[in-house]
Scaffold this motif. Structure first.
Motif, mmCIF file in Angstrom:
data_model
loop_
_atom_site.group_PDB
_atom_site.id
_atom_site.type_symbol
_atom_site.label_atom_id
_atom_site.label_comp_id
_atom_site.label_asym_id
_atom_site.label_seq_id
_atom_site.Cartn_x
_atom_site.Cartn_y
_atom_site.Cartn_z
ATOM 1 N N PRO A 165 49.401 -15.385 68.848
ATOM 2 C CA PRO A 165 48.577 -16.029 69.875
ATOM 3 C C PRO A 165 47.330 -16.679 69.276
ATOM 4 N N MET A 180 57.837 -23.703 78.002
ATOM 5 C CA MET A 180 57.071 -24.731 77.309
ATOM 6 C C MET A 180 57.537 -26.115 77.753
ATOM 7 N N PRO A 234 45.885 -14.128 75.717
ATOM 8 C CA PRO A 234 47.094 -13.512 75.176
ATOM 9 C C PRO A 234 46.763 -12.276 74.345
ATOM 10 N N GLN A 243 54.927 -18.726 69.754
ATOM 11 C CA GLN A 243 53.896 -17.932 70.428
ATOM 12 C C GLN A 243 53.950 -16.447 70.114
ATOM 13 N N ARG A 244 54.509 -16.094 68.945
ATOM 14 C CA ARG A 244 54.396 -14.704 68.504
ATOM 15 C C ARG A 244 53.030 -14.438 67.879
ATOM 16 N N GLU A 261 42.192 -21.872 68.289
ATOM 17 C CA GLU A 261 42.073 -21.769 69.741
ATOM 18 C C GLU A 261 41.703 -23.150 70.282
ATOM 19 N N ALA A 265 50.091 -21.344 75.276
ATOM 20 C CA ALA A 265 49.723 -19.925 75.316
ATOM 21 C C ALA A 265 48.382 -19.711 76.009
ATOM 22 N N PRO A 309 51.600 -17.986 83.352
ATOM 23 C CA PRO A 309 52.602 -17.063 82.814
ATOM 24 C C PRO A 309 53.971 -17.279 83.449
ATOM 25 N N LYS A 368 61.754 -15.864 76.115
ATOM 26 C CA LYS A 368 60.713 -16.886 76.047
ATOM 27 C C LYS A 368 60.575 -17.486 74.654
ATOM 28 N N GLN A 369 60.543 -16.618 73.645
ATOM 29 C CA GLN A 369 60.316 -17.104 72.286
ATOM 30 C C GLN A 369 61.450 -18.016 71.826
ATOM 31 N N SER A 427 51.966 -25.637 71.253
ATOM 32 C CA SER A 427 52.368 -24.279 71.600
ATOM 33 C C SER A 427 51.155 -23.390 71.879
ATOM 34 N N LEU A 428 50.099 -23.556 71.082
ATOM 35 C CA LEU A 428 48.876 -22.783 71.308
ATOM 36 C C LEU A 428 48.229 -23.157 72.644
#
Length: 244
Positions: free
Chosen positions: A39, A185, A227, A36-37, A85, A176, A181, A137-138, A172-173
């Motif tokens: 978005p 995951m 994001p 998720q670096r 997306e 995000a 928040p 988080k990452q 993962s997308l």
């Protein structure tokens, strides 16, 4: 489908970069989507990526085409590349596919993992728990994906592994876009329950636990988020260097 380097886990940046520049760009973008670096909706401009990796635009273009072939990004005529997306409907399809693949994976592994394999999986879960506690988080996301990929690798079926490698970026997308928040995951204690089931329970029970786990993740999707879109040079700073 392009010939993606099947390593079984996303790379650990920056040390595990492949030798070829195109592979290096491919793996870095893949990993950045997973953790998720990058978005959903991020534009992937060739010139920015070439500068970020210190490679030619030709190398970047080749990597983007491979990523698009593997459904990691989308390429649109006259609009270039961007991170997808996915919609909630896309999420339904992704989790349907993950339940088919991953329930079969654990069904095959139940009662058959060696002590060394179980120890490696426990180490991954422990590392995920540490990352979650430290609010990294990452790293927690990366380790969660690595856990699921390692199970697929241990199944001995490379098609299962390849399918999961293609499903994880969209998962993962979705996280995000639709996960509240601050929520991880995956929940590491769910991974511990999975491991306990693989060690002591039968194939049916292990598959039931995996299905419950994936259902739990899918149910955690809620309202759309927005994001922040980072600068590509910042996202890929750790990968800069080597190749033209």
């Amino acid at each position: 489908m392009s010939q993606r380097r099947v390593a079984g886990v996303p790379p650990d940046p920056p040390d595990a970069s492949p030798a070829l520049p195109t592979d290096r760009v491919y793996e870095a973008v893949y990993a950045a989507v997973i953790d998720q670096r990058l978005p959903p909706g991020t534009r992937l401009r060739e010139e920015e990526l070439a500068q970020a990796f210190a490679v030619s635009r030709t190398v970047v273009r080749q990597a983007l085409h491979r990523l698009a072939q593997d459904s990691i990004i989308v390429l649109q005529p006259n609009r270039g590349a961007r991170v997808p997306e996915p919609t909630r409907r896309d999420g339904e399809h992704v989790f349907d596919a993950r339940r088919v693949v991953e329930c079969e994976v654990v069904r095959r592994l139940a009662g058959k993992l060696s002590a060394a394999q179980l120890a490696e999986l426990r180490a991954l879960v422990a590392a995920e728990e540490r990352a979650t506690r430290s609010q990294n988080k990452q790293e927690a996301i990366r380790l969660s994906g690595r856990f699921h990929l390692e199970l697929a690798r241990l199944s001995g079926n490379p098609i299962f592994l390849r399918l999961l490698e293609e499903l994880l970026p969209t998962t993962s997308l979705l996280m995000a876009l639709y996960k509240a928040p601050g929520e991880p995951m995956c929940v590491a204690h769910s991974h511990r329950r999975l491991l306990a089931g693989l060690e002591r329970d039968g194939a049916g029970a292990a598959a039931t636990e995996m299905r419950r786990h994936l259902n739990e993740i899918e149910r955690s999707l809620s309202q759309p988020a927005s994001p922040a879109v980072p600068a590509l040079r910042d996202v890929f700073r750790a990968y800069r260097g080597g190749g033209t």
